[in-house]
Design a protein around this motif. Structure first.
Motif, PDB file in Angstrom:
ATOM      1  N   VAL A  99       0.901  -1.069   0.066  1.00 37.48           N
ATOM      2  CA  VAL A  99       0.022   0.064   0.157  1.00 37.48           C
ATOM      3  C   VAL A  99       0.918   1.419  -0.089  1.00 37.48           C
ATOM      4  N   SER A 100       0.548   2.185  -0.777  1.00 40.74           N
ATOM      5  CA  SER A 100       1.252   3.165  -1.069  1.00 40.74           C
ATOM      6  C   SER A 100       0.410   4.536  -1.056  1.00 40.74           C
ATOM      7  N   SER A 101       1.007   5.501  -0.409  1.00 36.24           N
ATOM      8  CA  SER A 101       0.440   6.925  -0.249  1.00 36.24           C
ATOM      9  C   SER A 101       1.027   8.057  -1.599  1.00 36.24           C
ATOM     10  N   ASP A 102       2.031   7.422  -1.929  1.00 36.51           N
ATOM     11  CA  ASP A 102       2.732   7.959  -3.026  1.00 36.51           C
ATOM     12  C   ASP A 102       1.660   8.401  -4.300  1.00 36.51           C
ATOM     13  N   GLY A 103       1.652   9.436  -4.706  1.00 38.57           N
ATOM     14  CA  GLY A 103       0.771   9.956  -5.663  1.00 38.57           C
ATOM     15  C   GLY A 103       0.821   9.013  -7.084  1.00 38.57           C
ATOM     16  N   ALA A 104       2.067   8.748  -7.443  1.00 37.77           N
ATOM     17  CA  ALA A 104       2.209   8.015  -8.818  1.00 37.77           C
ATOM     18  C   ALA A 104       1.626   6.711  -8.569  1.00 37.77           C
ATOM     19  N   LYS A 105       1.914   5.911  -7.566  1.00 38.38           N
ATOM     20  CA  LYS A 105       1.589   4.546  -7.184  1.00 38.38           C
ATOM     21  C   LYS A 105       0.214   4.426  -6.849  1.00 38.38           C
ATOM     22  N   GLY A 106      -0.098   5.364  -5.879  1.00 33.80           N
ATOM     23  CA  GLY A 106      -1.476   5.590  -5.228  1.00 33.80           C
ATOM     24  C   GLY A 106      -2.659   5.470  -6.190  1.00 33.80           C
ATOM     25  N   GLU A 107      -2.288   5.753  -7.734  1.00 32.90           N
ATOM     26  CA  GLU A 107      -3.412   5.848  -8.504  1.00 32.90           C
ATOM     27  C   GLU A 107      -3.908   4.453  -9.027  1.00 32.90           C
ATOM     28  N   TYR A 108      -2.811   3.471  -8.815  1.00 29.34           N
ATOM     29  CA  TYR A 108      -3.152   2.163  -9.554  1.00 29.34           C
ATOM     30  C   TYR A 108      -3.587   1.154  -8.148  1.00 29.34           C
ATOM     31  N   ILE A 109      -4.391   0.338  -8.572  1.00 29.33           N
ATOM     32  CA  ILE A 109      -5.082  -0.549  -7.531  1.00 29.33           C
ATOM     33  C   ILE A 109      -4.272  -1.454  -7.101  1.00 29.33           C
TER      34      ILE A 109
END
Length: 316
Positions: free
Chosen positions: A115-125
């Motif tokens: 689980v990531s709160s990073d904007g780039a990763k957090g967009e992907y399920i």
């Protein structure tokens, strides 16, 4: 939707052609009987390994047996072994070499799924705790960069949930072809499924890609599948057979298919597969980020060595 097979069939029988050719009815009939007669039970899928970096001949043979029968195998070894080098070495023993350096992969091209709160990763399920619908990996890749093999290893499971389900794409092919052979022809069309371009803040990260759902790998004669059950950002070819085939698959996911394997990976367990269909339930993570769910995913342009069609089912 049941499938029956003759248990006395053996893998010694030869195939009179490629069974995935929609016009090769005789080859399909022989292969179908063989395939269904050799399906393993869920308990048979897990193979214990002493050292993933140096498999014994018996361990390798046991894993390859499962891969030849159902395109996937589950393994387990000492959960204290958590380094990526071990995962890389395990894949190499099955001919998996050419890693896919996808958008969110680590510098070594192996992805840390958490689980990531990073904007780039957090967009992907995959980087959230939300449910992942049925798919094959890399369905949005270009035709020359299709994902054919995967190693996915669990370092830490979620606190609760996160169960995976797997369905050999060859069994999905059987279900569809038995229902209506015209649907297979539709899903093999070069423009059967289009993934629109990935555009973020006006910048094109990935162009649109069209391609078939089912295709035959010319190097191995094996069946490849690219698919996503998502209803958004998927454009199906607008013809009756393609729409009907896509609807058939959606109905399959909502039913209770007996050929789906369910397994919740725990520390030290993982899967090697020929990019079979899979999903994952939602999960609840540990509030301590250092104890949250962590999986390593290595995606390859290679298919598992020893699983070419002619190696599993010899030609006539």
């Amino acid at each position: 939707m049941g499938i029956s097979a003759s248990p006395e069939m053996t893998a010694a029988t030869s195939l009179p052609g490629n069974p995935f050719d929609p016009e090769a009815a005789a080859a399909y009939a022989v292969w179908r009987e063989l395939k269904l007669a050799r399906l393993p039970a869920s308990a048979e899928l897990v193979v214990s390994l002493a050292d993933p970096r140096r498999l014994t001949p018996a361990e390798h043979a046991a894993m390859l047996d499962r891969l030849q029968r159902v395109n996937l195998v589950l393994y387990q070894f000492d959960p204290a072994i958590t380094d990526k080098h071990a995962i890389r070495a395990l894949g190499r023993q099955f001919g998996l070499e050419r890693l896919d350096g996808n958008l969110c992969a680590d510098a070594d091209s192996i992805t840390s799924l958490q689980v990531s709160s990073d904007g780039a990763k957090g967009e992907y399920i995959p980087y959230t705790d939300r449910r992942l619908s049925w798919h094959t990996d890399g369905y949005y890749n270009s035709p020359d960069q299709q994902i054919r093999g995967i190693v996915m290893h669990c370092v830490r499971p979620a606190a609760a949930g996160g169960e995976s389900a797997f369905l050999d794409h060859e069994l999905a092919y059987i279900l569809i072809r038995d229902a209506n052979p015209a649907w297979i022809r539709a899903l093999m069309a070069p423009t059967a499924m289009t993934i629109p371009a990935n555009v973020s803040q006006g910048r094109t990260i990935r162009p649109a890609h069209s391609g078939p759902v089912f295709s035959v790998d010319p190097a191995t004669g094996a069946l490849h599948m690219r698919y996503s059950a998502r209803t958004r950002n998927i454009v199906w070819r607008d013809d009756p057979d393609t729409r009907a085939a896509a609807a058939f698959l959606q109905e399959l996911w909502s039913g209770d298919c007996p050929y789906v394997y369910h397994h919740r990976l725990v520390s030290g367990q993982g899967i090697i597969c020929n990019n079979t269909l899979h999903n994952r339930s939602g999960f609840r993570d540990d509030p301590d980020p250092d104890r949250g769910r962590l999986l390593y995913r290595a995606r390859y342009y290679d298919r598992v060595a020893g699983t070419a069609l002619q190696e599993v089912f010899p030609p006539a």
